[in-house]
Design a protein around this motif. Sequence first.
Motif, PDB file in Angstrom:
ATOM      1  N   ASP A 164      -3.339   5.748  -7.125  1.00 51.39           N
ATOM      2  CA  ASP A 164      -4.166   4.917  -6.232  1.00 51.39           C
ATOM      3  C   ASP A 164      -4.970   4.514  -5.932  1.00 51.39           C
ATOM      4  OD1 ASP A 164      -4.086   8.524  -6.280  1.00 51.39           O
ATOM      5  OD2 ASP A 164      -4.905   8.200  -8.519  1.00 51.39           O
ATOM      6  N   VAL A 165      -5.279   2.927  -6.707  1.00 51.00           N
ATOM      7  CA  VAL A 165      -5.909   1.843  -6.459  1.00 51.00           C
ATOM      8  C   VAL A 165      -5.025   0.691  -6.246  1.00 51.00           C
ATOM      9  CG1 VAL A 165      -8.524   3.436  -5.675  1.00 51.00           C
ATOM     10  CG2 VAL A 165      -7.549   1.812  -8.269  1.00 51.00           C
ATOM     11  N   GLU A 195      -9.761  -2.362   1.173  1.00 50.50           N
ATOM     12  CA  GLU A 195      -7.884  -3.502   1.224  1.00 50.50           C
ATOM     13  C   GLU A 195      -7.918  -3.585   2.885  1.00 50.50           C
ATOM     14  OE1 GLU A 195      -4.828  -3.872  -1.800  1.00 50.50           O
ATOM     15  OE2 GLU A 195      -5.102  -1.799  -1.099  1.00 50.50           O
ATOM     16  N   ARG A 196      -7.950  -2.913   3.297  1.00 51.99           N
ATOM     17  CA  ARG A 196      -7.383  -3.528   4.411  1.00 51.99           C
ATOM     18  C   ARG A 196      -8.221  -4.240   5.563  1.00 51.99           C
ATOM     19  NH1 ARG A 196      -3.647   1.139   6.244  1.00 51.99           N
ATOM     20  NH2 ARG A 196      -3.572   2.813   4.511  1.00 51.99           N
ATOM     21  N   ASP A 232      -9.628   1.845  -0.196  1.00 48.75           N
ATOM     22  CA  ASP A 232      -8.613   1.815   0.895  1.00 48.75           C
ATOM     23  C   ASP A 232      -9.304   1.041   1.409  1.00 48.75           C
ATOM     24  OD1 ASP A 232      -5.762   2.542   1.615  1.00 48.75           O
ATOM     25  OD2 ASP A 232      -6.668   3.525   3.041  1.00 48.75           O
ATOM     26  N   GLU A 233     -10.465   1.792   2.224  1.00 50.16           N
ATOM     27  CA  GLU A 233     -10.758   0.751   3.897  1.00 50.16           C
ATOM     28  C   GLU A 233     -11.274  -1.334   3.069  1.00 50.16           C
ATOM     29  OE1 GLU A 233     -14.266   2.838   4.380  1.00 50.16           O
ATOM     30  OE2 GLU A 233     -12.921   4.640   4.951  1.00 50.16           O
ATOM     31  N   ILE A 276     -11.353   6.368  -3.492  1.00 53.60           N
ATOM     32  CA  ILE A 276     -10.785   5.577  -3.737  1.00 53.60           C
ATOM     33  C   ILE A 276     -10.364   5.517  -1.743  1.00 53.60           C
ATOM     34  CG2 ILE A 276      -7.743   6.563  -3.115  1.00 53.60           C
ATOM     35  CD1 ILE A 276      -8.045   8.122  -5.924  1.00 53.60           C
ATOM     36  N   GLN A 277     -10.675   6.492  -1.140  1.00 50.93           N
ATOM     37  CA  GLN A 277     -10.529   5.571   0.315  1.00 50.93           C
ATOM     38  C   GLN A 277     -11.508   4.958   0.276  1.00 50.93           C
ATOM     39  OE1 GLN A 277      -9.482   7.198   2.734  1.00 50.93           O
ATOM     40  NE2 GLN A 277     -10.090   5.528   4.768  1.00 50.93           N
ATOM     41  N   ARG A 282       0.761  -1.273  -0.289  1.00 48.12           N
ATOM     42  CA  ARG A 282       0.170   0.632  -0.140  1.00 48.12           C
ATOM     43  C   ARG A 282       0.722   1.099   0.232  1.00 48.12           C
ATOM     44  NH1 ARG A 282      -3.574  -3.218   3.002  1.00 48.12           N
ATOM     45  NH2 ARG A 282      -2.594  -2.285   5.755  1.00 48.12           N
ATOM     46  N   ARG A 294       2.283   1.821  -3.397  1.00 49.03           N
ATOM     47  CA  ARG A 294       1.922   2.067  -4.160  1.00 49.03           C
ATOM     48  C   ARG A 294       1.231   3.371  -4.539  1.00 49.03           C
ATOM     49  NH1 ARG A 294      -2.161  -1.211  -2.711  1.00 49.03           N
ATOM     50  NH2 ARG A 294      -2.442  -3.450  -3.390  1.00 49.03           N
ATOM     51  N   LYS A 295       1.589   4.621  -3.367  1.00 49.40           N
ATOM     52  CA  LYS A 295       1.934   5.738  -2.806  1.00 49.40           C
ATOM     53  C   LYS A 295       2.499   6.504  -3.449  1.00 49.40           C
ATOM     54  CE  LYS A 295      -1.313   5.658   1.629  1.00 49.40           C
ATOM     55  NZ  LYS A 295      -1.344   5.793   2.785  1.00 49.40           N
TER      56      LYS A 295
END
Length: 618
Positions: A237-238, A341-342, A338-339, A334-335, A228, A231-232
Amino acid sequence: MKLEKVLDQLNSFEKNSFLKIIDAIISENPVNRKDIDKILSESDRELKNIDNINIAKVFKLIEVEFQKYVEFEFKDTTSQLDVLIDIIIRDGNCIMKSDWLARLYENEIKSLKSKIKNLRSTIDKENNILDNYRERDYHIYKACLETAYNNDKGNNLDQKVTQDELSILLTLASKLELSQEEVRLINYMVLPVEKQNIDDIINELKNIGVIFFSKKTNTVYVADEIIRNLRKVRKKDVADKYFRRVLRSLKDPQINLACRKHNIDWQNVSFDQKIKKIIKEGIPFTALLTTDIYKNGTKLSDKKAFLNDLFENGLNTNKSLKGSTIEEKVDNIIQYFDEIERDERVGISLEGYDQLLNDLNSTLPKSNDLLKNEFELQDNNVLSSEYLLDFNIKPRDVLEVIDSKELKRFCDKLDIKTRGNTILNILESYKDAENLSLENYEHFAYRDVNKIKENGLNVKEADLGIQFEDLTKKIFEELKFNVDEQLRKDMNTNKDKIDILLNLGNNQLILVECKTSKEKGFNKFSTVSRQLKSYVKLAEKNGYNIIKSLLIAPEFSDDFVSECNLEYELNLSLIKARSLYNILDAFKDSKKHKEFPHNLLMKDVVIQEDRIVKALAK
């Protein structure tokens, strides 16, 4: 694979490079230094002496600083770090043998050289197929890069692009809306690209802390948390699998617009092939949703309306997309990913996941090879939930790489409804309520109705306490305890109602009390103490000896733990709901123990999950 689990695969020497980097970051007083010191204070303040769970916690607290550290490493433009990191952050490349990494790298270099040759030929042609503006953008970026690289030659220095020059070039590329692939091809048109030795590559990546390498198994590991982060660094972004999910929700003309803008062949190519090319080319996710898929002159209000519909209906979130500007809306998408994936939840039970994979294998025999190719997996047989989850590949990720016509054929053969969203229909049919409830055990403990419903379970708040008790019984049964329901019913009175009795034989019992609470830090010791003492007397009256009392709750306050520590009559131990569930997981993985050794529950005031997990693993 999570960082904690990766570290479990390694010896002390193989962790050293990573730990030295973390130590160096800590010495620079990161933002979360106080929280880090709390974790380190449990040992002798040496990072190398704390367990892997706490190392992972420390890394989470310095992720921002770690990202800056890796970005600094990108200053060396001759290192091919962009090429290497683009390989290891792809879905499915987080665990691989060194020879597999070598093969991926060799293929990448061959492909890179071929693409450079084609792009150079295209740019040099007078009558090329490039859009005039795109051709101009390529020439501008290439000219600026050549100036940066050749500046040193005039000053009799080694040719390189400095960090300041690189930051300007990255800004230029962003403003010209060039994809990662377009930038990379032009970069290596100017900078020499030579194949490196795989051992040198592994050492380089290991020394900067982005991979781990086990010599014993000859395996490269890249932790999910680091992926993760990387990637940043690469401005991605994803993850590719979520990019694919969005692209599959778009219409063919929108995909064509994006392809044309980034010089991707879109004619006489299938929809799925175009999606693969867009992902492979590294087109920025944000650019795609803000500009690339819209016709010239599309109103801002229409773009926002499209994103709202995409999020709620196209992605089947059934949620409204927040944000007043188009940039805010894309950031929230994107957020959302991210949630996801976590989130460690699978969406269906693990047993359901395995059954789905078995049915795919028997109904669509090419599924195994399809997954292998799509996620670049090395092993021959990849249709196993445990195997795929190590690569963070979940059931929906599997279904989304299968052609829609094949999915419909799958549904027809297994009598799954095809009306509506096919993938969601398939997932729904593989939900196992009992096992799914167990996977939500901690949410039952916290009485988190919303989370439980989001995960596909129908519950009423009034029933949460009873269901938590039932799930706790199920856990102890799977730990091979004798959950004696008949004795409990015979012993209970109108006044005293014991939750769970574990019968060890010879009139010896373990008393289990279950408590749910929305509040963090369960803090009702006096009430619980009186209740349990009453149960102990009830058992003794019936000729039984309570050798241990266990209290299961979401968590416990410091005051509660302190009072429990002073209590000597009950022989009481506290178990957090999450800990009990993780202990069950460890027991299932243990090949040595056919039943859970109850003595492991007799020592601690607050049951130490780590100690029990390690004991079961011996």
